[in-house]
Design a protein around this motif. Structure first.
Motif, mmCIF file in Angstrom:
data_model
loop_
_atom_site.group_PDB
_atom_site.id
_atom_site.type_symbol
_atom_site.label_atom_id
_atom_site.label_comp_id
_atom_site.label_asym_id
_atom_site.label_seq_id
_atom_site.Cartn_x
_atom_site.Cartn_y
_atom_site.Cartn_z
ATOM 1 N N ALA A 49 0.860 -1.078 0.201
ATOM 2 C CA ALA A 49 -0.185 0.074 0.048
ATOM 3 C C ALA A 49 1.044 1.218 -0.115
ATOM 4 O O ALA A 49 0.547 2.095 -0.961
ATOM 5 N N GLU A 50 2.156 1.217 0.653
ATOM 6 C CA GLU A 50 2.944 2.230 0.845
ATOM 7 C C GLU A 50 3.515 2.501 -0.402
ATOM 8 O O GLU A 50 3.660 3.655 -1.081
ATOM 9 N N ASP A 51 3.836 1.423 -1.219
ATOM 10 C CA ASP A 51 4.606 1.549 -2.593
ATOM 11 C C ASP A 51 3.564 1.906 -3.546
ATOM 12 O O ASP A 51 4.103 2.855 -4.426
ATOM 13 N N TRP A 52 2.391 1.687 -3.482
ATOM 14 C CA TRP A 52 1.297 2.209 -4.375
ATOM 15 C C TRP A 52 1.156 3.838 -4.111
ATOM 16 O O TRP A 52 1.173 4.482 -5.227
ATOM 17 N N ARG B 269 1.047 3.901 -14.597
ATOM 18 C CA ARG B 269 0.877 2.345 -15.124
ATOM 19 C C ARG B 269 1.427 1.261 -14.147
ATOM 20 O O ARG B 269 0.881 0.270 -13.767
ATOM 21 N N LYS B 270 2.798 1.690 -13.599
ATOM 22 C CA LYS B 270 3.423 1.064 -12.285
ATOM 23 C C LYS B 270 2.274 0.920 -11.379
ATOM 24 O O LYS B 270 2.061 -0.204 -10.745
ATOM 25 N N SER B 271 1.704 1.891 -10.800
ATOM 26 C CA SER B 271 0.689 2.002 -9.696
ATOM 27 C C SER B 271 -0.542 1.087 -10.027
ATOM 28 O O SER B 271 -0.843 0.430 -9.075
ATOM 29 N N ALA B 272 -0.988 1.198 -11.206
ATOM 30 C CA ALA B 272 -2.184 0.402 -11.407
ATOM 31 C C ALA B 272 -1.689 -1.086 -11.524
ATOM 32 O O ALA B 272 -2.538 -2.133 -11.052
ATOM 33 N N GLY B 273 -0.319 -1.503 -12.088
ATOM 34 C CA GLY B 273 -0.125 -2.910 -11.751
ATOM 35 C C GLY B 273 0.018 -3.277 -10.274
ATOM 36 O O GLY B 273 -0.214 -4.353 -10.132
ATOM 37 N N GLN B 274 0.552 -2.309 -9.485
ATOM 38 C CA GLN B 274 0.785 -2.710 -7.993
ATOM 39 C C GLN B 274 -0.700 -2.928 -7.401
ATOM 40 O O GLN B 274 -0.815 -3.864 -6.665
ATOM 41 N N ALA B 275 -1.308 -1.938 -7.668
ATOM 42 C CA ALA B 275 -2.890 -2.093 -7.231
ATOM 43 C C ALA B 275 -3.760 -3.288 -7.406
ATOM 44 O O ALA B 275 -4.659 -3.696 -6.862
ATOM 45 N N ILE C 109 -8.972 0.964 -9.312
ATOM 46 C CA ILE C 109 -9.664 1.773 -10.088
ATOM 47 C C ILE C 109 -9.188 3.115 -10.304
ATOM 48 O O ILE C 109 -9.226 3.839 -11.393
ATOM 49 N N ARG C 110 -8.571 3.677 -9.031
ATOM 50 C CA ARG C 110 -8.281 5.122 -9.237
ATOM 51 C C ARG C 110 -7.037 5.141 -9.894
ATOM 52 O O ARG C 110 -6.681 6.130 -10.598
ATOM 53 N N SER C 111 -6.027 4.250 -9.709
ATOM 54 C CA SER C 111 -4.911 4.207 -10.662
ATOM 55 C C SER C 111 -5.100 4.322 -11.992
ATOM 56 O O SER C 111 -4.549 4.999 -12.952
ATOM 57 N N LEU C 112 -6.163 3.549 -12.616
ATOM 58 C CA LEU C 112 -6.405 3.247 -13.979
ATOM 59 C C LEU C 112 -7.001 4.620 -14.339
ATOM 60 O O LEU C 112 -6.706 5.076 -15.508
ATOM 61 N N GLY C 113 -7.730 5.287 -13.344
ATOM 62 C CA GLY C 113 -8.215 6.917 -13.748
ATOM 63 C C GLY C 113 -7.163 7.692 -14.033
ATOM 64 O O GLY C 113 -7.326 8.773 -14.902
ATOM 65 N N LYS C 114 -6.221 7.561 -13.133
ATOM 66 C CA LYS C 114 -5.084 8.620 -13.081
ATOM 67 C C LYS C 114 -4.097 8.192 -14.364
ATOM 68 O O LYS C 114 -3.566 9.044 -14.954
ATOM 69 N N LEU C 115 -4.229 6.853 -14.718
ATOM 70 C CA LEU C 115 -3.514 6.509 -15.836
ATOM 71 C C LEU C 115 -4.050 7.283 -17.065
ATOM 72 O O LEU C 115 -3.362 7.775 -17.948
#
Length: 173
Positions: free
Chosen positions: A37-40, A64-70, A81-87
């Motif tokens: 969670a911290e890495d994300w 993209r990396k955060s979406a993969g981690q999430a 879902i938020r990671s994809l939105g920010k991507l």
């Protein structure tokens, strides 16, 4: 009573022992999950900073990396879902509106399915999809998404909230 040390050293118990360790590490609140969670969160912050600085390719990479981690949190987790939105937002800023559209459609689909049609994250995804469509001059498709996002945001966040104001600006209000 057997201890974890005894179980670890017992060859016949090795498979159950390792399965129990994996299960323990997968539980919410475990140290491994906290680290993930911290890495994300750190990756999301890097992406936000890159957008703010106009480094859109870096933002795309970070999100993209955060979406993969999430994905490790589960496909229905709001962070995924938020990671994809920010991507999608970063892709749109990087002038890749077609990729942004595809990513935002996926975020909206997941938000609707897992968080509900009236969730704030669904509004965010609808707004981001509207932005991607607007960038491609598909205004007739974008406008209903902006209106939907505005209705959700007004109800959930209030008329004075910054996110509500953002959507009002998209509509031209």
């Amino acid at each position: 009573m057997e201890t974890l040390h005894d179980m670890k050293n017992d060859k016949s118990a090795s498979v159950p022992f390792f399965l129990s360790v994996l299960l323990l590490l997968s539980l919410p609140g475990s140290p491994a999950r906290a680290g993930e969670a911290e890495d994300w969160a750190a990756g999301m912050a890097v992406g936000e900073a890159a957008i703010k600085d106009g480094r859109y390719a870096d933002a795309v990479d970070a999100f993209r990396k955060s979406a993969g981690q999430a994905q490790s949190f589960g496909i229905s987790d709001e962070r995924h879902i938020r990671s994809l939105g920010k991507l999608a937002e970063a892709q749109n800023c990087a002038a890749d509106a077609q990729a942004a559209e595809a990513t935002a459609r996926k975020a909206l689909e997941l938000a609707e399915k897992h968080l509900g049609a009236d969730s704030v994250e669904t509004a965010r995804a609808a707004n981001q999809l509207g932005d991607a469509l607007f960038s491609q001059e598909k205004n007739a498709e974008a406008m209903p998404l902006y209106k939907r996002a505005l209705a959700i945001r007004k109800k959930a966040l209030g008329a004075e909230h910054a996110d509500t104001a953002e959507t009002m600006g998209c509509i031209g209000l």
